[in-house]
Design an enzyme around this catalytic site. Structure first.
Site, short mmCIF file in Angstrom:
data_model
loop_
_atom_site.label_atom_id
_atom_site.label_comp_id
_atom_site.label_asym_id
_atom_site.label_seq_id
_atom_site.Cartn_x
_atom_site.Cartn_y
_atom_site.Cartn_z
N CYS A 40 0.82 -1.22 0.00
CA CYS A 40 0.00 0.00 0.00
C CYS A 40 0.85 1.27 0.00
O CYS A 40 0.35 2.35 -0.32
CB CYS A 40 -0.95 0.01 1.18
SG CYS A 40 -2.13 -1.35 1.14
N HIS A 54 -3.38 7.67 1.58
CA HIS A 54 -3.76 6.31 1.22
C HIS A 54 -5.17 6.06 1.74
O HIS A 54 -5.52 6.46 2.84
CB HIS A 54 -2.77 5.32 1.85
CG HIS A 54 -3.17 3.89 1.67
ND1 HIS A 54 -3.58 3.37 0.47
CD2 HIS A 54 -3.23 2.86 2.57
CE1 HIS A 54 -3.87 2.09 0.63
NE2 HIS A 54 -3.67 1.76 1.89
N ASN A 60 -9.97 0.00 -0.57
CA ASN A 60 -8.51 0.07 -0.50
C ASN A 60 -7.91 -0.55 -1.76
O ASN A 60 -7.95 -1.76 -1.93
CB ASN A 60 -8.04 -0.67 0.75
CG ASN A 60 -6.53 -0.60 0.95
OD1 ASN A 60 -5.80 -0.17 0.05
ND2 ASN A 60 -6.07 -1.03 2.12
O1 UT7 Z 1 -3.77 -0.69 3.43
C1 UT7 Z 1 -2.94 -1.20 4.42
C2 UT7 Z 1 -3.33 -0.70 5.70
N1 UT7 Z 1 -4.55 -1.37 6.17
C3 UT7 Z 1 -5.26 -0.76 7.07
O2 UT7 Z 1 -4.93 0.35 7.40
C4 UT7 Z 1 -6.42 -1.47 7.73
C5 UT7 Z 1 -6.39 -1.16 9.20
N2 UT7 Z 1 -7.45 -1.80 9.99
C6 UT7 Z 1 -8.74 -1.48 9.84
O3 UT7 Z 1 -9.10 -0.69 8.98
C7 UT7 Z 1 -9.73 -2.05 10.82
O4 UT7 Z 1 -9.06 -2.69 11.87
C8 UT7 Z 1 -10.73 -3.06 10.18
C9 UT7 Z 1 -11.70 -2.30 9.28
C10 UT7 Z 1 -9.98 -4.09 9.37
C11 UT7 Z 1 -11.56 -3.77 11.25
O5 UT7 Z 1 -12.22 -2.82 12.09
P1 UT7 Z 1 -12.20 -3.01 13.68
O6 UT7 Z 1 -12.99 -1.91 14.23
O7 UT7 Z 1 -10.74 -3.12 14.08
O8 UT7 Z 1 -12.99 -4.36 13.86
P2 UT7 Z 1 -12.51 -5.76 14.49
O9 UT7 Z 1 -11.52 -6.43 13.58
O10 UT7 Z 1 -12.10 -5.57 15.90
O11 UT7 Z 1 -13.85 -6.56 14.46
C12 UT7 Z 1 -14.97 -6.18 15.28
C13 UT7 Z 1 -16.08 -7.18 15.11
C14 UT7 Z 1 -15.65 -8.62 15.34
O12 UT7 Z 1 -16.69 -9.29 15.99
P3 UT7 Z 1 -16.63 -9.59 17.57
O13 UT7 Z 1 -15.38 -10.41 17.76
O14 UT7 Z 1 -16.53 -8.24 18.21
O15 UT7 Z 1 -17.90 -10.30 17.83
C15 UT7 Z 1 -15.50 -9.18 13.94
O16 UT7 Z 1 -15.70 -10.57 13.89
O17 UT7 Z 1 -16.59 -7.14 13.76
C16 UT7 Z 1 -16.58 -8.46 13.20
N3 UT7 Z 1 -16.33 -8.36 11.78
C17 UT7 Z 1 -17.28 -8.21 10.85
N4 UT7 Z 1 -18.61 -8.15 10.95
C18 UT7 Z 1 -19.30 -7.98 9.81
C19 UT7 Z 1 -15.12 -8.35 11.15
N5 UT7 Z 1 -15.29 -8.22 9.83
C20 UT7 Z 1 -16.62 -8.13 9.62
C21 UT7 Z 1 -17.40 -7.97 8.47
N6 UT7 Z 1 -18.74 -7.90 8.61
N7 UT7 Z 1 -16.87 -7.86 7.22
#
Ligand code: UT7
Length: 326
Positions: A115, A249, A279
């Site tokens: 990225c 980005h 992304n």
């Molecule tokens: O380009 C390179 C750089 N990349 C980035 O900068 C990405 C950086 N990270 C992020 O943007 C975020 O961490 C994410 C968007 C990937 C995830 O957001 P988050 O607020 O950190 O969510 P999380 O991973 O902690 O997940 C929260 C909840 C989980 O459920 P529980 O364990 O709380 O019950 C996940 O299982 O959301 C659930 N979840 C989803 N639910 C519906 C994870 N993915 C999904 C989904 N749909 N697609």
């Protein structure tokens, strides 16, 4: 001040025709439009069609950048394609682009910094132009990231899209305050395992799928992007208020908003395209720039601040006074 200036004079972009909305995805992935929008700001993404490749996207974007600059392919001395999704393990995607656009006089190679690929490639191109490797470079970020997604992993497959953006860099023999004002790069391989693809020729002999510890990457992104932007501003002897546009980005709207806050920029000075593109990895910054030049926000002479972080980890920032002095 150096006696030469490396200008960024033109931009082009290309998005594949196939648009996939969050609703479309939720038909076959356990997710929802509400979750994706709330956590990422994404509403849709573009995906390549069968048979359409990264080089095809890159060539379209390159041709548009050339047309916008009223230049011919033979005017280009150097082509760098930043990509994580090359058409082949070898030869490079850049050589395919060189052939497709007919830039027969250009040397060509790929840069792999995921990225952060566009920021890395701009830095490499600037150094090569200053080192005498030609006068004009095409720097392209191009990805078919959909090819690396695991449709069983909802934590990653909803985040990415395909597309390409290209800029033209030109060296002039006058000192000026135009063009690339500063560029800062970093890498820390100790964090390789928080964002990676679980395959490759020398490890598994296949392509693999993207894997990410989202929360960890998010934490590093906010911290490292703010720090590297401070470094880029200090290197150019500038303040955040000197910036006309933050062109970040486009990974997550919450990371972009956090940067806006840290830099104390008004919201209208930030280019946001993550909603429409998702992304697109190395393509995201030139795609965002092309959008903002296309709709008239970015004008000749505007000061752009660009930043990105990707798997490695690798990250960087660049300050550019866009266009050409009249
Ligand atoms: O380009 C390179 C750089 N990349 C980035 O900068 C990405 C950086 N990270 C992020 O943007 C975020 O961490 C994410 C968007 C990937 C995830 O957001 P988050 O607020 O950190 O969510 P999380 O991973 O902690 O997940 C929260 C909840 C989980 O459920 P529980 O364990 O709380 O019950 C996940 O299982 O959301 C659930 N979840 C989803 N639910 C519906 C994870 N993915 C999904 C989904 N749909 N697609």
């Amino acid at each position: 001040m150096s006696k030469q200036t490396v200008l960024m004079t033109s931009v082009g972009a290309y998005l594949p025709a196939n648009v996939v909305t969050n609703e479309d995805l939720s038909a076959y992935v356990d997710t929802s439009d509400e979750w994706i929008q709330r956590r990422t700001g994404i509403t849709q993404r573009h995906f390549v069609a069968d048979g359409e490749t990264t080089a095809d996207l890159a060539s379209h974007a390159a041709n548009q950048a050339l047309a916008n600059a009223a230049m011919q392919p033979k005017d280009i001395d150097l082509i760098i394609v930043a990509t994580t999704t090359p058409d082949n393990t070898f030869p490079s995607t850049a050589t395919k682009v060189q052939h497709q656009i007919g830039a027969t006089g250009a040397i060509a190679f790929d840069v792999q910094a995921v990225c952060a690929g566009f920021i890395y490639a701009v830095d490499v191109a600037e150094a090569m132009l200053r080192g005498g490797r030609g006068r004009r470079a095409l720097v392209i970020g191009a990805e078919s990231f959909s090819k690396l997604l695991d449709w069983q992993d909802r934590t990653t497959c909803v985040l990415f899209g395909d597309g390409a953006g290209a800029v033209i860099l030109e060296i002039t023999d006058e000192a000026s305050d135009w063009g690339i004002r500063s560029s800062v790069l970093h890498a820390d391989g100790a964090h390789r395992d928080i964002l990676y693809v679980d395959g490759g020729p020398s490890s598994t002999n296949d392509v693999g799928h993207v894997r990410m510890e989202g929360k960890e990457v998010f934490r590093h992104a906010v911290e490292k992007l703010a720090a590297v932007m401070d470094e880029a501003l200090a290197a150019a002897d500038m303040q955040p208020q000197d910036i006309d546009w933050l062109v970040p980005h486009q990974a997550n709207i919450r990371i972009i908003d956090a940067m806006q806050k840290k830099m104390q920029l008004p919201s209208e000075k930030v280019i946001r395209t993550v909603a429409a593109h998702a992304n697109t990895s190395a393509a995201s910054i030139p795609l965002a720039l092309a959008t903002a030049v296309g709709d008239g926000r970015v004008q000749n002479g505007d000061l752009l601040a660009m930043e990105a972080i990707g798997g490695g980890l690798v990250w960087g920032a660049a300050l550019v006074k866009f266009g050409r002095p009249s």
